[in-house]
Design a protein around this motif. Structure first.
Motif, PDB file in Angstrom:
ATOM      1  N   VAL A 119     -20.282  13.091   0.983  1.00 48.47           N
ATOM      2  CA  VAL A 119     -20.920  12.211   0.001  1.00 48.47           C
ATOM      3  C   VAL A 119     -21.274  10.929   0.748  1.00 48.47           C
ATOM      4  N   LEU A 120     -22.438  10.385   0.466  1.00 50.47           N
ATOM      5  CA  LEU A 120     -22.902   9.166   1.099  1.00 50.47           C
ATOM      6  C   LEU A 120     -23.210   8.144   0.011  1.00 50.47           C
ATOM      7  N   GLU A 121     -22.705   6.924   0.192  1.00 58.05           N
ATOM      8  CA  GLU A 121     -23.012   5.839  -0.750  1.00 58.05           C
ATOM      9  C   GLU A 121     -23.442   4.607   0.025  1.00 58.05           C
ATOM     10  N   LEU A 122     -24.318   3.824  -0.550  1.00 60.20           N
ATOM     11  CA  LEU A 122     -24.636   2.517   0.006  1.00 60.20           C
ATOM     12  C   LEU A 122     -23.395   1.640  -0.142  1.00 60.20           C
ATOM     13  N   VAL A 123     -23.000   0.940   0.916  1.00 64.41           N
ATOM     14  CA  VAL A 123     -21.844   0.050   0.833  1.00 64.41           C
ATOM     15  C   VAL A 123     -22.064  -0.991  -0.257  1.00 64.41           C
ATOM     16  N   ASN A 125     -23.524  -0.647  -3.016  1.00 65.29           N
ATOM     17  CA  ASN A 125     -23.453  -0.050  -4.353  1.00 65.29           C
ATOM     18  C   ASN A 125     -21.986   0.103  -4.752  1.00 65.29           C
ATOM     19  N   GLU A 126     -21.362  -1.032  -5.044  1.00 65.59           N
ATOM     20  CA  GLU A 126     -19.936  -1.041  -5.370  1.00 65.59           C
ATOM     21  C   GLU A 126     -19.573  -0.130  -6.539  1.00 65.59           C
ATOM     22  N   PRO A 127     -20.402  -0.038  -7.596  1.00 67.29           N
ATOM     23  CA  PRO A 127     -20.043   0.897  -8.667  1.00 67.29           C
ATOM     24  C   PRO A 127     -19.934   2.346  -8.182  1.00 67.29           C
ATOM     25  N   ALA A 128     -20.832   2.763  -7.280  1.00 70.75           N
ATOM     26  CA  ALA A 128     -20.773   4.135  -6.750  1.00 70.75           C
ATOM     27  C   ALA A 128     -19.542   4.319  -5.865  1.00 70.75           C
ATOM     28  N   VAL A 129     -19.243   3.329  -5.041  1.00 70.61           N
ATOM     29  CA  VAL A 129     -18.071   3.410  -4.168  1.00 70.61           C
ATOM     30  C   VAL A 129     -16.808   3.534  -5.024  1.00 70.61           C
ATOM     31  N   LEU A 130     -16.688   2.698  -6.045  1.00 72.68           N
ATOM     32  CA  LEU A 130     -15.527   2.757  -6.940  1.00 72.68           C
ATOM     33  C   LEU A 130     -15.480   4.077  -7.707  1.00 72.68           C
ATOM     34  N   PHE A 131     -16.635   4.562  -8.137  1.00 69.02           N
ATOM     35  CA  PHE A 131     -16.709   5.842  -8.846  1.00 69.02           C
ATOM     36  C   PHE A 131     -16.129   6.959  -7.993  1.00 69.02           C
ATOM     37  N   TRP A 132     -16.608   7.068  -6.740  1.00 70.48           N
ATOM     38  CA  TRP A 132     -16.142   8.160  -5.887  1.00 70.48           C
ATOM     39  C   TRP A 132     -14.664   8.031  -5.556  1.00 70.48           C
ATOM     40  N   LYS A 147     -17.970   4.304   8.068  1.00 72.47           N
ATOM     41  CA  LYS A 147     -19.193   3.536   7.835  1.00 72.47           C
ATOM     42  C   LYS A 147     -20.212   3.972   8.864  1.00 72.47           C
ATOM     43  N   GLN A 148     -21.456   4.047   8.398  1.00 75.91           N
ATOM     44  CA  GLN A 148     -22.536   4.437   9.300  1.00 75.91           C
ATOM     45  C   GLN A 148     -23.844   3.856   8.761  1.00 75.91           C
ATOM     46  N   THR A 149     -24.731   3.472   9.667  1.00 76.05           N
ATOM     47  CA  THR A 149     -26.046   3.008   9.248  1.00 76.05           C
ATOM     48  C   THR A 149     -26.967   4.215   9.127  1.00 76.05           C
ATOM     49  N   VAL A 150     -27.574   4.359   7.943  1.00 75.94           N
ATOM     50  CA  VAL A 150     -28.495   5.457   7.661  1.00 75.94           C
ATOM     51  C   VAL A 150     -29.767   4.834   7.091  1.00 75.94           C
ATOM     52  N   ASP A 151     -30.905   5.105   7.724  1.00 75.79           N
ATOM     53  CA  ASP A 151     -32.189   4.529   7.290  1.00 75.79           C
ATOM     54  C   ASP A 151     -32.093   3.013   7.098  1.00 75.79           C
ATOM     55  N   ASP A 152     -31.495   2.337   8.073  1.00 79.44           N
ATOM     56  CA  ASP A 152     -31.335   0.878   8.072  1.00 79.44           C
ATOM     57  C   ASP A 152     -30.460   0.352   6.936  1.00 79.44           C
ATOM     58  N   GLU A 153     -29.639   1.208   6.338  1.00 80.42           N
ATOM     59  CA  GLU A 153     -28.736   0.802   5.256  1.00 80.42           C
ATOM     60  C   GLU A 153     -27.298   1.077   5.682  1.00 80.42           C
ATOM     61  N   GLU A 154     -26.407   0.129   5.416  1.00 77.94           N
ATOM     62  CA  GLU A 154     -24.992   0.358   5.701  1.00 77.94           C
ATOM     63  C   GLU A 154     -24.428   1.284   4.609  1.00 77.94           C
ATOM     64  N   CYS A 155     -23.857   2.391   5.053  1.00 78.85           N
ATOM     65  CA  CYS A 155     -23.381   3.418   4.126  1.00 78.85           C
ATOM     66  C   CYS A 155     -21.938   3.795   4.394  1.00 78.85           C
ATOM     67  N   LEU A 156     -21.301   4.346   3.395  1.00 78.69           N
ATOM     68  CA  LEU A 156     -20.009   4.996   3.533  1.00 78.69           C
ATOM     69  C   LEU A 156     -20.279   6.493   3.468  1.00 78.69           C
ATOM     70  N   ILE A 157     -19.665   7.216   4.361  1.00 73.18           N
ATOM     71  CA  ILE A 157     -19.744   8.677   4.334  1.00 73.18           C
ATOM     72  C   ILE A 157     -18.326   9.195   4.153  1.00 73.18           C
ATOM     73  N   GLN A 158     -18.134   9.958   3.086  1.00 69.67           N
ATOM     74  CA  GLN A 158     -16.829  10.545   2.810  1.00 69.67           C
ATOM     75  C   GLN A 158     -16.944  12.050   2.937  1.00 69.67           C
ATOM     76  N   THR A 159     -15.961  12.653   3.585  1.00 70.78           N
ATOM     77  CA  THR A 159     -15.925  14.099   3.751  1.00 70.78           C
ATOM     78  C   THR A 159     -14.617  14.628   3.192  1.00 70.78           C
ATOM     79  N   PHE A 160     -14.680  15.826   2.632  1.00 71.78           N
ATOM     80  CA  PHE A 160     -13.481  16.439   2.060  1.00 71.78           C
ATOM     81  C   PHE A 160     -13.657  17.927   1.926  1.00 71.78           C
ATOM     82  N   GLN A 161     -12.552  18.620   1.806  1.00 75.30           N
ATOM     83  CA  GLN A 161     -12.536  20.076   1.686  1.00 75.30           C
ATOM     84  C   GLN A 161     -12.069  20.440   0.281  1.00 75.30           C
TER      85      GLN A 161
END
Length: 162
Positions: A119-123, A125-132, A147-161
């Motif tokens: 799942v990827l969220e814009l950093v 976008n606090e409501p999305a970060v809190l939601f996830w 954290k990773q920059t994607v398309d010039d945007e700072e993002c959070l990438i979460q991975t899970f099984q």
């Protein structure tokens, strides 16, 4: 109350297009990369790929018979071999948020589709970060985050099984 995920057919394309404009409107609060078009709506440039490429799976989210939102799931072969699924976009109409509907829908999705997710969220976008974070807590999901920059945007990438 019945909560359901229903695959969107090509005949329901306009419903998804309408919901996507609302989703992009909400998202525009957190990025400078989204602007309203000359016809007054927010448009998803690659929208038609959903109907042309395998591995892009749109779902209508319903409470009983009422549409409450959508979910766009990326699957193979669209994804690399590292992941089975990515919840690319999820949108719930404002009047249905914070009522546990999305948790129920995601639980249903995870029961049906086991595998490795990201799942990827814009950093910003606090409501999305809190939601996830809430989803992971309520569904007892252990996740990794970076954290990773994607398309010039700072993002959070979460991975899970699942």
């Amino acid at each position: 109350m019945t909560i359901s995920l229903n695959p969107i057919t090509k005949d329901e394309k306009q419903i998804l297009l309408n919901l996507y404009s609302l989703y992009l409107h909400d998202l525009s609060e957190f990025t400078d990369n989204l602007e309203v078009s000359s016809n007054g709506s927010f448009e998803f440039d690659s929208f038609n790929l959903i109907w042309e490429r395998e591995g892009l799976s749109p779902y209508l989210l319903r409470k009983d018979a009422t549409i409450v939102g959508f979910l766009l799931l990326l699957e193979r072969p669209f994804l690399t071999k590292d992941y089975d699924y990515s919840i690319s976009d999820i949108f719930i109409l404002k009047k249905y948020r914070r009522k546990g509907i999305t948790i129920s829908l995601l639980k249903t999705l995870f029961d049906q589709k086991k595998g490795k997710y990201y799942v990827l969220e814009l950093v910003s976008n606090e409501p999305a970060v809190l939601f996830w974070k809430n989803v992971y807590r309520k569904l007892n999901i252990v996740f990794d985050e970076k954290k990773q920059t994607v398309d010039d945007e700072e993002c959070l990438i979460q991975t899970f099984q699942i």
